[in-house]
Design an enzyme around this catalytic site. Structure first.
Site, PDB file in Angstrom:
ATOM      1  N   GLU A 116       0.827  -1.217   0.000  1.00  0.00           N
ATOM      2  CA  GLU A 116       0.000   0.000   0.000  1.00  0.00           C
ATOM      3  C   GLU A 116       0.863   1.270   0.000  1.00  0.00           C
ATOM      4  OE1 GLU A 116      -3.062  -0.343  -0.586  1.00  0.00           O
ATOM      5  OE2 GLU A 116      -3.791  -2.202   0.327  1.00  0.00           O
ATOM      6  N   HIS A 140      -2.928   1.366   8.568  1.00  0.00           N
ATOM      7  CA  HIS A 140      -4.010   0.567   7.987  1.00  0.00           C
ATOM      8  C   HIS A 140      -4.130  -0.764   8.717  1.00  0.00           C
ATOM      9  CE1 HIS A 140      -6.406  -1.787   5.290  1.00  0.00           C
ATOM     10  NE2 HIS A 140      -5.379  -2.538   4.927  1.00  0.00           N
ATOM     11  N   HIS A 142      -7.094  -4.272   9.853  1.00  0.00           N
ATOM     12  CA  HIS A 142      -8.245  -5.105   9.477  1.00  0.00           C
ATOM     13  C   HIS A 142      -9.082  -5.428  10.714  1.00  0.00           C
ATOM     14  CE1 HIS A 142      -5.773  -6.901   5.815  1.00  0.00           C
ATOM     15  NE2 HIS A 142      -5.999  -5.598   5.691  1.00  0.00           N
ATOM     16  N   GLU A 170     -18.000  10.111  23.554  1.00  0.00           N
ATOM     17  CA  GLU A 170     -16.755  10.789  23.172  1.00  0.00           C
ATOM     18  C   GLU A 170     -16.413  10.659  21.688  1.00  0.00           C
ATOM     19  OE1 GLU A 170     -13.649  10.932  25.943  1.00  0.00           O
ATOM     20  OE2 GLU A 170     -15.111  11.600  27.425  1.00  0.00           O
ATOM     21  N   HIS A 211     -12.790  -4.610   3.862  1.00  0.00           N
ATOM     22  CA  HIS A 211     -11.332  -4.729   3.928  1.00  0.00           C
ATOM     23  C   HIS A 211     -10.781  -4.209   5.263  1.00  0.00           C
ATOM     24  CE1 HIS A 211      -7.230  -3.932   1.753  1.00  0.00           C
ATOM     25  NE2 HIS A 211      -7.064  -4.226   3.027  1.00  0.00           N
TER      26      HIS A 211
HETATM   27  O1  2HA Z   1      -1.888  -7.441   3.573  1.00  0.00           O
HETATM   28  O2  2HA Z   1      -3.443  -5.139   4.405  1.00  0.00           O
HETATM   29  O3  2HA Z   1      -4.177  -3.873   2.235  1.00  0.00           O
HETATM   30  C1  2HA Z   1      -1.550  -6.104   3.476  1.00  0.00           C
HETATM   31  C2  2HA Z   1      -2.774  -5.314   3.417  1.00  0.00           C
HETATM   32  C3  2HA Z   1      -3.145  -4.761   2.122  1.00  0.00           C
HETATM   33 ZN    ZN Z   2      -5.361  -4.428   4.108  1.00  0.00          ZN
END
Ligand code: 2HA
Ligand code: ZN
Length: 272
Positions: A116, A140, A142, A170, A211
């Site tokens: 990314e 980022h 998940h 909050e 995602h």
């Molecule tokens: O696995 O999270 O978005 C890497 C990621 C790609």
């Molecule tokens: Zn990801």
């Protein structure tokens, strides 16, 4: 100073450990980058190599020319980041045009920076411009509840922002602009990076449908705290929906009173 003796590298590795412990990083899921301050670069520069080739970023980002970033490696596991930092992370330098990068430290067993990387650098550019250079972390992950909700809630900024604000008092203080949502897209390319960076002009949190979550913060604590708050709000929202839906709510006028007392500006579009 060695990179691994620096404060910023230790904060990066501690953040990765904290985030893994939250359950947000199965296998190689997720990625993170930190825009290193010039004085921090100066401290560790002696530990860098200039032997690696320049590689295309896949997007032109002139405002990030000459910047250095600490990043997680593509395919590397957050779980191993702290114990194997030289294998799992890298420091990359962006060239004078903002079009290529090279690895100056880390990834000693080969590999590439996070898949990314275009998203990270495009979003660093937007956030640096929007905050006068203050924001330095893009992260980022998940998280379970956010991903689950993206199969149920309409993929609209207004719906997500209002629903998440109305889980915990909050929330609107912590993300007063709300959250942006983008529909499912192929991960890893310029396209998802551009779509995210458009939303990042307004928000600090973007939901990538089916995602995960993409956040920006001034520093590691702020980025973690933001992701943690949104994840917790999403967890509460899943419970509310699972219990049959809301029986009561925080009203628009209550949100306005809260905003006034806490000195934040809420997005009025989400208070209708
Ligand atoms: O696995 O999270 O978005 C890497 C990621 C790609
Ligand atoms: Zn990801």
């Amino acid at each position: 100073m060695k990179v691994l003796e620096s404060k910023f590298a230790n904060e990066f590795l501690n953040m990765a450990e904290r985030c893994f412990s939250m359950g947000w990083h199965e296998r190689n899921g997720g990625n993170m980058s930190y825009r290193i301050r010039p004085e921090e670069v100066a401290e560790v520069r002696g530990d860098f190599t200039d032997k690696n080739p320049w590689v295309e970023i896949g997007a032109a980002i002139p405002s990030m020319a000459g910047e250095f970033f600490m990043v997680t490696g593509s395919g590397k596991f957050f779980q191993n980041t702290k114990s194997q930092p030289e294998d799992a992370t890298a420091i990359v330098e962006v060239d004078g045009a903002g079009e290529n990068y090279r690895i100056v430290w880390g990834l000693v067993n080969g590999g590439r920076p996070t898949s990314e990387l275009p998203s990270h650098l495009l979003n660093h550019a937007v956030k640096a411009a929007a905050t006068g250079g203050k924001n330095r972390v893009i992260y980022h992950c998940h998280p379970v509840n956010v991903i689950a909700l993206s199969y149920v809630l309409p993929l609209e900024d207004a719906v997500w922002s209002r629903e998440l604000w109305d889980t915990m008092t909050e929330c609107p203080i912590i993300f007063p602009a709300g959250v942006g949502v983008i529909e499912w897209m192929v991960p890893g390319g310029r396209e998802i990076g551009v779509a995210s960076s458009e939303k990042m002009k307004t928000y600090d949190v973007i939901i990538w449908a089916h995602h995960g979550m993409f956040v920006s913060g001034e520093d590691f604590d702020m980025a973690f705290g933001l992701a943690h708050t949104v994840d917790k709000a999403a967890d509460i929202l899943v419970k509310i929906i699972s219990m049959g839906g809301r029986k009561r709510s925080i009203s628009s006028d209550d949100f306005r009173r809260l905003a006034k007392d806490f000195g934040v500006t809420l997005n009025e579009d989400f208070l209708k």
